[in-house]
Scaffold this motif. Structure first.
Motif, mmCIF file in Angstrom:
data_model
loop_
_atom_site.group_PDB
_atom_site.id
_atom_site.type_symbol
_atom_site.label_atom_id
_atom_site.label_comp_id
_atom_site.label_asym_id
_atom_site.label_seq_id
_atom_site.Cartn_x
_atom_site.Cartn_y
_atom_site.Cartn_z
ATOM 1 N N SER A 627 64.995 47.931 90.832
ATOM 2 C CA SER A 627 64.782 49.381 90.859
ATOM 3 C C SER A 627 63.807 49.712 89.750
ATOM 4 O O SER A 627 63.462 48.857 88.927
ATOM 5 C CB SER A 627 66.097 50.157 90.671
ATOM 6 O OG SER A 627 66.508 50.095 89.315
ATOM 7 N N TYR A 628 63.385 50.959 89.709
ATOM 8 C CA TYR A 628 62.452 51.373 88.660
ATOM 9 C C TYR A 628 63.131 51.477 87.299
ATOM 10 O O TYR A 628 62.449 51.545 86.287
ATOM 11 C CB TYR A 628 61.795 52.702 89.037
ATOM 12 C CG TYR A 628 60.906 52.580 90.247
ATOM 13 C CD1 TYR A 628 59.803 51.734 90.223
ATOM 14 C CD2 TYR A 628 61.186 53.272 91.422
ATOM 15 C CE1 TYR A 628 58.997 51.600 91.336
ATOM 16 C CE2 TYR A 628 60.370 53.138 92.534
ATOM 17 C CZ TYR A 628 59.280 52.303 92.492
ATOM 18 O OH TYR A 628 58.480 52.160 93.600
ATOM 19 N N GLN A 629 64.453 51.471 87.277
ATOM 20 C CA GLN A 629 65.180 51.532 86.006
ATOM 21 C C GLN A 629 65.699 50.161 85.570
ATOM 22 O O GLN A 629 66.156 49.997 84.447
ATOM 23 C CB GLN A 629 66.368 52.502 86.109
ATOM 24 C CG GLN A 629 65.984 53.964 86.247
ATOM 25 C CD GLN A 629 65.471 54.321 87.629
ATOM 26 O OE1 GLN A 629 66.055 53.930 88.634
ATOM 27 N NE2 GLN A 629 64.377 55.055 87.678
ATOM 28 N N ALA A 630 65.632 49.166 86.457
ATOM 29 C CA ALA A 630 66.228 47.870 86.161
ATOM 30 C C ALA A 630 65.344 47.058 85.216
ATOM 31 O O ALA A 630 64.120 47.184 85.201
ATOM 32 C CB ALA A 630 66.464 47.095 87.450
ATOM 33 N N GLU A 631 65.990 46.195 84.458
ATOM 34 C CA GLU A 631 65.281 45.289 83.567
ATOM 35 C C GLU A 631 64.746 44.119 84.382
ATOM 36 O O GLU A 631 65.427 43.583 85.259
ATOM 37 C CB GLU A 631 66.241 44.792 82.478
ATOM 38 C CG GLU A 631 65.576 44.048 81.344
ATOM 39 C CD GLU A 631 66.561 43.673 80.247
ATOM 40 O OE1 GLU A 631 66.200 42.822 79.406
ATOM 41 O OE2 GLU A 631 67.689 44.216 80.257
ATOM 42 N N LYS A 632 63.518 43.711 84.082
ATOM 43 C CA LYS A 632 62.903 42.627 84.841
ATOM 44 C C LYS A 632 61.965 41.825 83.952
ATOM 45 O O LYS A 632 61.535 42.276 82.887
ATOM 46 C CB LYS A 632 62.111 43.183 86.032
ATOM 47 C CG LYS A 632 60.864 43.966 85.630
ATOM 48 C CD LYS A 632 60.077 44.434 86.832
ATOM 49 C CE LYS A 632 58.827 45.205 86.382
ATOM 50 N NZ LYS A 632 58.007 45.653 87.522
ATOM 51 N N GLU A 633 61.662 40.626 84.410
ATOM 52 C CA GLU A 633 60.664 39.773 83.776
ATOM 53 C C GLU A 633 59.768 39.218 84.880
ATOM 54 O O GLU A 633 60.258 38.783 85.933
ATOM 55 C CB GLU A 633 61.307 38.620 83.004
ATOM 56 C CG GLU A 633 62.048 39.038 81.758
ATOM 57 C CD GLU A 633 61.139 39.542 80.643
ATOM 58 O OE1 GLU A 633 59.937 39.173 80.664
ATOM 59 O OE2 GLU A 633 61.623 40.295 79.783
ATOM 60 N N GLU A 634 58.473 39.242 84.630
ATOM 61 C CA GLU A 634 57.520 38.729 85.602
ATOM 62 C C GLU A 634 56.818 37.517 85.012
ATOM 63 O O GLU A 634 56.357 37.556 83.871
ATOM 64 C CB GLU A 634 56.506 39.803 85.989
ATOM 65 C CG GLU A 634 55.570 39.384 87.102
ATOM 66 C CD GLU A 634 54.784 40.554 87.692
ATOM 67 O OE1 GLU A 634 53.868 40.307 88.484
ATOM 68 O OE2 GLU A 634 55.123 41.715 87.350
ATOM 69 N N ILE A 635 56.762 36.458 85.791
ATOM 70 C CA ILE A 635 56.121 35.238 85.318
ATOM 71 C C ILE A 635 55.070 34.797 86.332
ATOM 72 O O ILE A 635 55.197 35.044 87.533
ATOM 73 C CB ILE A 635 57.138 34.100 85.089
ATOM 74 C CG1 ILE A 635 57.853 33.737 86.399
ATOM 75 C CG2 ILE A 635 58.151 34.485 84.026
ATOM 76 C CD1 ILE A 635 58.771 32.540 86.281
ATOM 77 N N LYS A 636 54.022 34.188 85.835
ATOM 78 C CA LYS A 636 53.016 33.636 86.725
ATOM 79 C C LYS A 636 53.605 32.429 87.448
ATOM 80 O O LYS A 636 54.366 31.654 86.889
ATOM 81 C CB LYS A 636 51.777 33.237 85.936
ATOM 82 C CG LYS A 636 50.989 34.423 85.409
ATOM 83 C CD LYS A 636 49.684 33.992 84.755
ATOM 84 C CE LYS A 636 48.900 35.215 84.289
ATOM 85 N NZ LYS A 636 47.619 34.820 83.642
ATOM 86 N N LEU A 637 53.200 32.315 88.677
ATOM 87 C CA LEU A 637 53.815 31.321 89.541
ATOM 88 C C LEU A 637 53.378 29.910 89.174
ATOM 89 O O LEU A 637 52.203 29.615 89.016
ATOM 90 C CB LEU A 637 53.450 31.610 91.002
ATOM 91 C CG LEU A 637 54.085 30.732 92.067
ATOM 92 C CD1 LEU A 637 55.591 30.876 92.027
ATOM 93 C CD2 LEU A 637 53.559 31.108 93.436
ATOM 94 N N ARG A 638 54.376 29.066 88.987
ATOM 95 C CA ARG A 638 54.166 27.623 88.907
ATOM 96 C C ARG A 638 55.067 26.989 89.960
ATOM 97 O O ARG A 638 56.079 27.567 90.355
ATOM 98 C CB ARG A 638 54.522 27.092 87.513
ATOM 99 C CG ARG A 638 53.619 27.625 86.409
ATOM 100 C CD ARG A 638 53.860 26.854 85.104
ATOM 101 N NE ARG A 638 55.202 27.062 84.603
ATOM 102 C CZ ARG A 638 55.541 28.059 83.776
ATOM 103 N NH1 ARG A 638 54.611 28.922 83.392
ATOM 104 N NH2 ARG A 638 56.774 28.189 83.345
ATOM 105 N N ARG A 639 54.709 25.835 90.408
ATOM 106 C CA ARG A 639 55.441 25.237 91.532
ATOM 107 C C ARG A 639 56.922 25.082 91.223
ATOM 108 O O ARG A 639 57.775 25.382 92.031
ATOM 109 C CB ARG A 639 54.835 23.887 91.894
ATOM 110 C CG ARG A 639 53.506 24.024 92.634
ATOM 111 C CD ARG A 639 53.128 22.740 93.340
ATOM 112 N NE ARG A 639 52.003 22.967 94.227
ATOM 113 C CZ ARG A 639 51.564 22.065 95.108
ATOM 114 N NH1 ARG A 639 52.175 20.891 95.198
ATOM 115 N NH2 ARG A 639 50.549 22.328 95.883
ATOM 116 N N ASP A 640 57.236 24.603 90.035
ATOM 117 C CA ASP A 640 58.633 24.406 89.653
ATOM 118 C C ASP A 640 58.827 24.959 88.248
ATOM 119 O O ASP A 640 58.077 24.615 87.327
ATOM 120 C CB ASP A 640 59.005 22.924 89.702
ATOM 121 C CG ASP A 640 58.901 22.365 91.111
ATOM 122 O OD1 ASP A 640 59.737 22.748 91.947
ATOM 123 O OD2 ASP A 640 57.968 21.584 91.359
ATOM 124 N N THR A 641 59.829 25.802 88.103
ATOM 125 C CA THR A 641 60.064 26.484 86.836
ATOM 126 C C THR A 641 61.558 26.467 86.522
ATOM 127 O O THR A 641 62.382 26.667 87.420
ATOM 128 C CB THR A 641 59.578 27.955 86.907
ATOM 129 O OG1 THR A 641 58.188 27.973 87.205
ATOM 130 C CG2 THR A 641 59.815 28.683 85.598
#
Length: 673
Positions: A627-641
């Motif tokens: 949601s627009y209020q939820a906490e999130k983290e965005e990471i650049k895509l790697r094949r396996d993380t």
């Protein structure tokens, strides 16, 4: 003499979409019996369809009493056939000299009585329980067109503003074909045109055109043919130039608009003598991520109280044009487009050349769009005036453009003159990439139901703040509801522009409606529930060979298809409400189910989150439901993380949602706990 007992309309072999297999109706034969009834249909490759025998050419209401062309004695000459109806109407049927694909004929209803009569509900091939039908019902609502389906209760629909009286039907014609047909009102001679009814004084008459053709497959294909492909036979060709312009494409990703008057205290506090607009933007970001469009309105109803025209009123605002330009620039920094308004009826104040004046105002304010007051269309001249000073400027009409006007404008509204919005808007079927916003008059009433219906139809909401009042706890709850629907609409914008979307698929329950939208390997189902007790259980079928996984985008939970009756079902759960809310703007709940290909592979072991993906895009990890209020983290895509949850959100017990997103569009989602 055989020509006396059959009616031949023109034919043409016309290349049309695959759903029709390039077939078209060549001839319609009428029965030798009394009345004007169909006997058989011959297609362009000489296939004969006999499953329409004894169907009337039309049914209709005279003074609210139903009649069909199966009744009465027919008189025939070389030009036309005529039929007397109830000693009131003489109905004439003749060949339509129209160079369009399919079958067509012309009908003229003439009042031969000494009294005024009313004509309505003209339905080709007759209204019956076996056909899918569109016609009028009820008498009190502004929008009183209904869609009837065999086995289900009818529901209300929105038709183009010049086509509310349109009748439609489709039915099985045998040999794997179905017939679809529309009836459209044309010229009126001496009568009175009303939205759904034609009033015919003595000797007055009205002309209708009937258009029909064949299709294969689901009944929705017939509606796609008549509404989307044939454009209700209103225009020959659709000039798609505006829709293909890259500088205007941003409007198709917009789902939230706010319009305010310049003297609204939330915009300008006159007691403090300062603008509050930055707070409007800040609140919009907090609740909605951003406001897609913000429009200011400084003219009506003050316009005309003195000699100033609308252009003067913009310049007389505190800070003048410079302040508006500053706010337009501020808006764009927060992904908000800034609109001004235009009143084309402003002709009795200080005179100005309107095209030059609107172009100058757009240039000075750097406006991104213009709200067009009191008109349902734009003009090429108006768009050209905007284009001459600034690219990417959208014209937004007060009403919904009719089909013939759609080439000249790409955005419009479901007007709040329709107090309770019908459940299905067929304008979205006609032109899926025409950007629609439902007007929600905040000072008028609760807006919950209107938000739900907008979401169901895959389009946006205009929060109209013109009327005072309404900004109470219920409104704030509705804003939270709107934030959830807007989030899903934006993340799945690709699907909601589907040119082949399917309205109201078959469901296991009445009063729970489902639309289906596709893009690539993703399918989105929007669900509108109008049962006050809510709904819980199997609702719609999916292909038994569909190996995609299903997610509720409303609740962010996995949906495991159920087996039953040899079919594969999706079960849904929707909220209920107090029964007293039914029939008001407090009613309605929604659900949204999506089918995704398995692009993400994720699991949790201990505190470690394992992510594997070989697709383009970024990974967004949410603490709880997105949601627009939820906490999130965005990471650049790697094949396996591998990521520790504690490093992302600290100590957390509960739901983790992992999304694969590319260019802000959702491609896949996994739910973990």
């Amino acid at each position: 003499m055989r020509n006396l007992f059959r009616f031949l309309v023109y034919s043409i072999v016309f290349i049309i979409p695959d759903i029709l297999f390039s077939q078209s109706i060549k001839e319609v034969f009428l029965s030798r019996q009394n009345g004007l009834v169909a006997d058989s249909i011959v297609l362009s490759d000489t296939i004969v369809l006999n499953n329409i025998r004894k169907k009337p050419i039309i049914s209709f209401l005279i003074d609210e009493k139903i009649h069909t062309t199966a009744d009465g004695i027919v008189k025939t000459d070389e030009e036309a056939r005529s039929l007397m109806v109830g000693n009131k109407i003489m109905l004439s049927l003749s060949k339509a000299e129209i160079n369009k694909p399919g079958w067509s004929c012309k009908l003229i209803f003439k009042n031969i009585s000494g009294d005024t009569v009313s004509l309505s509900n003209v339905v080709p091939f007759g209204f019956n329980n076996e056909s899918v039908t569109i016609t009028g019902a009820g008498s009190d609502d502004l929008a009183r067109a209904w869609l009837f389906r065999p086995g289900y209760k009818p529901f209300r629909i929105i038709l183009p503003d010049n086509a509310w009286e349109t009748g439609y039907s489709s039915f099985d014609a045998g040999e794997g074909y179905s017939v679809c047909a529309i009836a459209r009102r044309q010229e009126i001679y001496g009568g009175i045109k009303k939205r759904y009814v034609t009033i015919l004084p003595p000797t007055a008459s009205v002309e209708y055109q009937i258009f029909a053709d064949v299709f294969k497959g689901e009944w929705q294909n017939g509606m796609r043919l008549m509404f989307r492909d044939r454009l209700l036979y209103e225009i020959e060709m659709f000039d798609n130039s505006l829709y293909e312009r890259p500088d205007l494409a941003w409007i198709r990703k917009s789902y939230l608009m706010i319009l305010q008057m310049a003297w609204d205290r939330e915009y300008y506090d006159r007691m403090q003598g300062r603008y509050m607009f930055p707070e409007v933007i800040k609140k919009g970001i907090e609740l909605f991520g951003n406001i897609d469009i913000y429009g200011i309105w400084p003219t009506w109803p003050r316009l005309g109280l003195d000699q100033r025209n609308q252009w003067d009123m913009y310049r007389d605002l505190p800070g003048g044009i410079i302040q508006l330009k500053n706010y337009a620039q501020l808006s764009r920094l927060t992904k908000t487009k800034f609109f001004i308004a235009y009143n084309p009826w402003d002709k009795s104040t200080r005179k100005n050349d309107h095209l030059k004046s609107i172009a100058e105002l757009i240039r000075e304010t750097e406006a991104d769009g213009v709200v067009l007051d009191a008109i349902g269309s734009s003009t090429y001249e108006l768009q050209s005036a905007a284009d001459s000073v600034r690219k990417g400027v959208i014209m937004y009409s007060e009403g919904m453009a009719v089909i013939s006007d759609m080439p000249g404008i790409i955005a419009g509204r479901v007007h709040n003159a329709i107090y309770m919005s019908p459940e299905l808007n067929l304008n979205k079927l006609i032109k899926p990439d025409f950007s629609i916003f439902r007007v929600c008059d905040v000072g008028e009433d609760i807006i919950h139901r209107e938000i739900a219906i907008s979401f169901f139809n895959g389009y946006g909401t205009e929060l109209n703040m013109f009327r005072p009042g309404g900004r109470n706890d219920s409104y704030r709850n509705d804003l939270t509801f709107l934030a959830r629907t807007t989030f899903i609409l934006r993340q799945n914008n690709d699907a909601f522009l589907d040119p082949d979307w399917t309205p109201v698929i078959e469901t296991a329950s009445d009063n729970v409606y489902v639309n289906r939208w596709n893009h690539g390997r993703k399918t989105v189902y929007t669900v509108l529930n109008l049962k006050h007790e809510g709904y819980e259980g199997r609702l719609f079928e999916v292909d038994e060979n569909d190996e995609r996984h299903f997610i509720s985008l409303w609740d962010h939970e996995d949906e495991i298809p159920e087996e039953g009756d040899g079919k594969k079902w999706i079960a849904v759960s929707t909220e209920g409400w107090p029964e007293s809310y039914t029939g008001t703007r407090k009613e309605g709940s929604v659900q949204c189910i999506a089918a995704f290909p398995a692009l993400l592979k994720t699991f949790i072991r201990g505190d470690s989150l394992y992510i594997s993906c070989h697709e383009k895009g970024n990974i967004v990890i949410w603490k709880g439901n997105p949601s627009y209020q939820a906490e999130k983290e965005e990471i650049k895509l790697r094949r396996d993380t591998v990521i520790r949850v504690n490093d992302l959100f600290g100590y957390h017990e509960g739901k983790i949602v992992v999304q694969l997103v590319e260019d802000e569009i959702l491609k896949d989602e996994n739910i973990l706990h």
